[in-house]
Design a protein around this motif. Structure first.
Motif, PDB file in Angstrom:
ATOM      1  N   GLY A  83      13.808   6.161   5.132  1.00 10.17           N
ATOM      2  CA  GLY A  83      14.476   6.616   3.986  1.00 10.17           C
ATOM      3  C   GLY A  83      13.715   5.952   2.647  1.00 10.17           C
ATOM      4  N   HIS A  84      13.345   4.525   2.790  1.00  9.21           N
ATOM      5  CA  HIS A  84      12.791   3.921   1.602  1.00  9.21           C
ATOM      6  C   HIS A  84      11.472   4.458   1.339  1.00  9.21           C
ATOM      7  CE1 HIS A  84      14.824   0.084   2.950  1.00  9.21           C
ATOM      8  NE2 HIS A  84      15.816   0.901   2.138  1.00  9.21           N
ATOM      9  N   LEU A  85      10.698   4.900   2.149  1.00 10.25           N
ATOM     10  CA  LEU A  85       9.295   5.528   1.884  1.00 10.25           C
ATOM     11  C   LEU A  85       9.659   7.140   1.303  1.00 10.25           C
ATOM     12  CD1 LEU A  85       6.484   6.044   1.839  1.00 10.25           C
ATOM     13  CD2 LEU A  85       6.383   6.751   4.391  1.00 10.25           C
ATOM     14  N   VAL A  86      10.628   7.769   1.726  1.00  9.69           N
ATOM     15  CA  VAL A  86      10.940   9.215   1.239  1.00  9.69           C
ATOM     16  C   VAL A  86      11.534   8.836  -0.210  1.00  9.69           C
ATOM     17  CG1 VAL A  86      12.490  11.093   1.567  1.00  9.69           C
ATOM     18  CG2 VAL A  86      11.633  10.203   3.454  1.00  9.69           C
ATOM     19  N   ALA A  87      12.096   7.861  -0.552  1.00 12.81           N
ATOM     20  CA  ALA A  87      12.706   7.732  -1.618  1.00 12.81           C
ATOM     21  C   ALA A  87      11.718   7.345  -2.876  1.00 12.81           C
ATOM     22  CB  ALA A  87      13.547   6.663  -1.950  1.00 12.81           C
ATOM     23  N   PHE A  88      10.516   6.609  -2.137  1.00 13.20           N
ATOM     24  CA  PHE A  88       9.456   6.356  -3.335  1.00 13.20           C
ATOM     25  C   PHE A  88       8.601   7.598  -3.434  1.00 13.20           C
ATOM     26  CE2 PHE A  88       4.841   5.523  -3.065  1.00 13.20           C
ATOM     27  CZ  PHE A  88       4.683   4.731  -4.299  1.00 13.20           C
ATOM     28  N   LEU A  89       8.441   8.331  -2.555  1.00 13.38           N
ATOM     29  CA  LEU A  89       7.622   9.531  -2.767  1.00 13.38           C
ATOM     30  C   LEU A  89       8.438  10.737  -3.310  1.00 13.38           C
ATOM     31  CD1 LEU A  89       6.403  10.258   0.997  1.00 13.38           C
ATOM     32  CD2 LEU A  89       4.892   9.393  -0.700  1.00 13.38           C
ATOM     33  N   ALA A  90       9.773  10.566  -3.475  1.00  9.32           N
ATOM     34  CA  ALA A  90      10.559  11.393  -4.188  1.00  9.32           C
ATOM     35  C   ALA A  90      10.670  11.230  -5.630  1.00  9.32           C
ATOM     36  CB  ALA A  90      11.945  11.661  -3.645  1.00  9.32           C
ATOM     37  N   SER A  91       9.987   9.911  -5.962  1.00 10.93           N
ATOM     38  CA  SER A  91      10.437   9.309  -7.380  1.00 10.93           C
ATOM     39  C   SER A  91       9.187   9.532  -8.457  1.00 10.93           C
ATOM     40  CB  SER A  91      10.555   7.644  -7.208  1.00 10.93           C
ATOM     41  OG  SER A  91       9.368   7.009  -6.740  1.00 10.93           O
ATOM     42  N   GLU A  92       9.258   9.203  -9.367  1.00 13.97           N
ATOM     43  CA  GLU A  92       8.085   9.331 -10.447  1.00 13.97           C
ATOM     44  C   GLU A  92       7.005   8.321 -10.060  1.00 13.97           C
ATOM     45  OE1 GLU A  92       7.596  11.710 -13.030  1.00 13.97           O
ATOM     46  OE2 GLU A  92       9.143  12.548 -11.707  1.00 13.97           O
ATOM     47  N   TYR A  93       7.563   7.268  -9.428  1.00 16.74           N
ATOM     48  CA  TYR A  93       6.316   6.168  -9.078  1.00 16.74           C
ATOM     49  C   TYR A  93       5.171   6.970  -8.176  1.00 16.74           C
ATOM     50  CZ  TYR A  93       9.620   3.020 -10.699  1.00 16.74           C
ATOM     51  OH  TYR A  93      10.573   2.233 -11.433  1.00 16.74           O
ATOM     52  N   ALA A  94       5.812   8.081  -7.362  1.00 14.22           N
ATOM     53  CA  ALA A  94       4.603   8.679  -6.615  1.00 14.22           C
ATOM     54  C   ALA A  94       4.269   9.792  -7.178  1.00 14.22           C
ATOM     55  CB  ALA A  94       5.308   8.661  -5.255  1.00 14.22           C
ATOM     56  N   ALA A  95       4.170  10.034  -8.577  1.00  9.90           N
ATOM     57  CA  ALA A  95       3.681  11.366  -9.257  1.00  9.90           C
ATOM     58  C   ALA A  95       2.330  11.595  -9.119  1.00  9.90           C
ATOM     59  CB  ALA A  95       3.930  11.145 -10.694  1.00  9.90           C
ATOM     60  N   TYR A  96       1.381  10.643  -8.536  1.00  8.02           N
ATOM     61  CA  TYR A  96      -0.095  10.911  -8.317  1.00  8.02           C
ATOM     62  C   TYR A  96      -0.497  11.038  -7.019  1.00  8.02           C
ATOM     63  CZ  TYR A  96      -4.868  11.209  -9.921  1.00  8.02           C
ATOM     64  OH  TYR A  96      -6.311  11.628 -10.232  1.00  8.02           O
ATOM     65  N   LEU A  97       0.484  10.997  -6.073  1.00 10.54           N
ATOM     66  CA  LEU A  97       0.294  10.857  -4.599  1.00 10.54           C
ATOM     67  C   LEU A  97       0.836  12.165  -4.059  1.00 10.54           C
ATOM     68  CD1 LEU A  97      -0.355   9.580  -2.134  1.00 10.54           C
ATOM     69  CD2 LEU A  97       1.934   8.503  -2.069  1.00 10.54           C
TER      70      LEU A  97
END
Length: 262
Positions: free
Chosen positions: A233-247
């Motif tokens: 869940g922690h990885l998914v939350a990161f990918l769902a966030s603005e922090y991962a906008a360029y990934l």
């Protein structure tokens, strides 16, 4: 860094337990409104009741679907998405049956294709118009490390998940200009009902006990343990966030270092 997903609507497949529920819980903790999908309504009701709410306007719901009944699934998900725009899509289903290439028939391949490819493609296609109009969205696919290192006993998963990952990579390029990211997580050994089922299947051969098989799997992982659903869940939350906008367009191993072929 604190991930905030307040006001975002997330749809999470196969989410009454295991990885799906771990993902749903963390997304809820980050403030998202979460809709759970699974076939057992009693389990869905209980799971929704247990999801955390961190602000007053946050709400959670569920949708009863069976991924193994593709036509019924297609109709239900189409009706749902028309009424409920989705910002974060977690494509996750129950896994196909285990088996080798020599003992699998064509009907089994078709069932696995409907389960692992067509449901993912259908759901993603339905949520994209809202994301494109909004110029923002997150599509995260739950896959397996077996697309990199195939398992002899999981031929259906090896084969169909590879096709889904290739499709997702292609899609990621087409929607990137709309600030929509498409990423795939390559799942290793996690402490879930699914891995317990696979261990039981292997133990039925009578060579090793379930405890011996489990210990063997743990020993094979460099971290010497199985993953926890909340870690997923922690990885998914990161990918769902603005922090991962360029990934985007990535196949990301989450396996405790198990995968050799990156």
């Amino acid at each position: 860094m604190k991930i905030q997903l307040i006001g975002k609507n997330a749809l999470v497949g196969a989410s009454t337990g295991g990885i799906g529920y771990g993902v749903a819980t963390v997304l809820a903790e980050c403030g998202a409104n979460v809709t759970l999908m699974a076939r057992n309504e009693a389990k869905l009701k209980k799971a929704v009741e247990l999801l955390p709410a961190v602000h007053n306007e946050q709400s959670h719901s569920y949708l009863v679907v069976d991924f193994l009944e593709y036509e019924k699934y297609r109709q239900r998900i189409s009706e749902f998405v028309q009424r409920n725009p989705i910002d974060i899509l977690i494509n996750n289903t129950n896994g196909p049956k285990p088996g080798t290439a020599l003992n699998m028939d064509m009907a089994s391949y078709q069932t696995a294709f409907d389960l692992l490819f067509k449901t993912v493609c259908e759901t993603t296609t339905l949520v994209l118009p809202h994301m494109i109009a909004k110029k923002q969205g997150r599509i995260i696919n739950v896959s397996s490390i077996t697309i990199k290192e195939p398992s002899a006993s999981l031929v259906l998963s090896n084969t169909i998940r590879s096709a889904t990952a290739a499709w997702a990579k292609t899609l990621s390029k087409e929607v990137a200009s709309y600030n929509i990211t498409v990423n795939t997580i390559l799942t290793g050994y996690f402490d879930t009902e699914r891995i317990s089922h696979l261990i039981n299947e292997e133990a039925s051969l009578g060579i090793l006990t379930t405890e011996e098989i489990r210990k063997k799997r743990e020993a094979h992982v460099p971290m010497k343990r199985l993953g926890k659903p909340e870690e997923y869940g922690h990885l998914v939350a990161f990918l769902a966030s603005e922090y991962a906008a360029y990934l985007t367009g990535a196949n990301i191993p989450l396996d405790g270092g198990l995968l050799n072929n990156v």
